[in-house]
Design a protein around this motif. Sequence first.
Motif, mmCIF file in Angstrom:
data_model
loop_
_atom_site.group_PDB
_atom_site.id
_atom_site.type_symbol
_atom_site.label_atom_id
_atom_site.label_comp_id
_atom_site.label_asym_id
_atom_site.label_seq_id
_atom_site.Cartn_x
_atom_site.Cartn_y
_atom_site.Cartn_z
ATOM 1 N N PRO A 95 -2.249 -1.571 11.312
ATOM 2 C CA PRO A 95 -1.414 -2.756 11.063
ATOM 3 C C PRO A 95 -2.226 -4.009 10.775
ATOM 4 O O PRO A 95 -1.810 -4.854 9.964
ATOM 5 C CB PRO A 95 -0.609 -2.902 12.357
ATOM 6 C CG PRO A 95 -0.618 -1.542 12.972
ATOM 7 C CD PRO A 95 -1.941 -0.963 12.614
ATOM 8 N N ILE A 96 -3.397 -4.133 11.419
ATOM 9 C CA ILE A 96 -4.232 -5.313 11.168
ATOM 10 C C ILE A 96 -4.752 -5.295 9.738
ATOM 11 O O ILE A 96 -4.771 -6.324 9.043
ATOM 12 C CB ILE A 96 -5.395 -5.358 12.183
ATOM 13 C CG1 ILE A 96 -4.844 -5.547 13.594
ATOM 14 C CG2 ILE A 96 -6.369 -6.463 11.831
ATOM 15 C CD1 ILE A 96 -5.906 -5.544 14.666
ATOM 16 N N LEU A 97 -5.182 -4.123 9.269
ATOM 17 C CA LEU A 97 -5.659 -4.015 7.890
ATOM 18 C C LEU A 97 -4.539 -4.299 6.893
ATOM 19 O O LEU A 97 -4.755 -4.959 5.871
ATOM 20 C CB LEU A 97 -6.231 -2.617 7.646
ATOM 21 C CG LEU A 97 -7.533 -2.280 8.375
ATOM 22 C CD1 LEU A 97 -7.889 -0.814 8.163
ATOM 23 C CD2 LEU A 97 -8.660 -3.176 7.880
ATOM 24 N N GLU A 98 -3.352 -3.813 7.197
ATOM 25 C CA GLU A 98 -2.241 -4.032 6.279
ATOM 26 C C GLU A 98 -1.791 -5.483 6.266
ATOM 27 O O GLU A 98 -1.146 -5.923 5.308
ATOM 28 C CB GLU A 98 -1.080 -3.115 6.648
ATOM 29 C CG GLU A 98 -1.389 -1.635 6.409
ATOM 30 C CD GLU A 98 -0.307 -0.713 6.925
ATOM 31 O OE1 GLU A 98 0.637 -1.236 7.544
ATOM 32 O OE2 GLU A 98 -0.415 0.510 6.709
ATOM 33 N N LEU A 99 -2.122 -6.243 7.311
ATOM 34 C CA LEU A 99 -1.800 -7.671 7.308
ATOM 35 C C LEU A 99 -2.582 -8.421 6.237
ATOM 36 O O LEU A 99 -2.150 -9.493 5.795
ATOM 37 C CB LEU A 99 -2.091 -8.284 8.685
ATOM 38 C CG LEU A 99 -1.047 -8.048 9.776
ATOM 39 C CD1 LEU A 99 -1.512 -8.652 11.087
ATOM 40 C CD2 LEU A 99 0.293 -8.652 9.372
ATOM 41 N N LEU A 100 -3.716 -7.883 5.816
ATOM 42 C CA LEU A 100 -4.481 -8.531 4.751
ATOM 43 C C LEU A 100 -3.675 -8.602 3.459
ATOM 44 O O LEU A 100 -3.842 -9.528 2.667
ATOM 45 C CB LEU A 100 -5.796 -7.769 4.505
ATOM 46 C CG LEU A 100 -6.828 -7.810 5.626
ATOM 47 C CD1 LEU A 100 -8.006 -6.916 5.284
ATOM 48 C CD2 LEU A 100 -7.310 -9.237 5.858
ATOM 49 N N GLY A 101 -2.797 -7.628 3.252
ATOM 50 C CA GLY A 101 -1.970 -7.645 2.060
ATOM 51 C C GLY A 101 -0.864 -8.674 2.109
ATOM 52 O O GLY A 101 -0.250 -8.980 1.086
#
Length: 319
Positions: free
Chosen positions: A135-141
């Motif tokens: 989820p943290i990585l997908e927040l970059l999008g």
Amino acid sequence: MNKSVAVVSDADKQVGFDKNDVRLSRRQLRRLYEGLAEGILFMAACASIAVTFGILAILLYESLAFFQHVSLTDFLTDTLWTPLFADAHFGILPLVAGTVVTSGVGLLVAIPLGTVAAVYLSEFAPAPLREFIKPILELLGAVPTVVYGYFALLVVTPGLQVILPDLPGFNMLGPGLVIGIMIMPFVISLSEDAMRAVPMALRESSYALGATRLQTALKVVGPAATSGIVAAYILAISRAIGETMVVAIAAGQNPILTWNPMEPAATITAYIVQVALGDLPHGSIGYQSIFAAGLVLCLMTLAFNVFGHLLRKRFREVY
């Protein structure tokens, strides 16, 4: 006695008919709901296709008007792009070069790091850690691209100037690196999903033959998930080519034909923003040039998507 039995039998038959009628009505109602849902989904699919063809139709219509004044040969071979000058030139090569270089730098960052991260999350990371990191990585999008643009201009480029003192304030290297960070979640998420979809039986068979977890990940899981990984790469390429605000803010808007990432340049999307925010009259040659540039961008993206579809089809047949 016989009459009462007959009455009861008739009542049972009536109850049976009522149950059958209820089942039939429920079945018909379920079919009605399913048909309604299918109709809504079909209309949604048709709407997306109609929007796509509408965009292509507008691009082709305005581009044809543009090519009535500019020859296709000059458009594809001229090395100058100065449509807003008195001595106008309409060579698309400088914009294509800027788009390719910035996208290439981003992909050199996103694809290797994203693939390694996907392999780790899929094959080595504990489940709690994976559920925390994804989820943290997908927040970059979810971060607005204009924020990425100013991050590239005010943070990444000054940091690079410490290492490369001759690096100008506007360049393609800084935005390219930021584009790589921005598209990395696409590569990680889709590649990890593709690897997780590989049947566990393949992993267990590899372990039974004496392979290590790393060998299994690289020689069994990776090839088996190639179709999904290629799809992630193609999506990342399309996203990098179509990026607008990062390059418009941090790469400069000077359309120079150069393949050096440490020089400023303009991309196709940056030029479209530049003209769209200007005061060019509708129907002028400068205004129509943004549709010709957009058509080139659309064809580039289409070519990569077709190439990716062919690769996915080939590897899906093999594995």
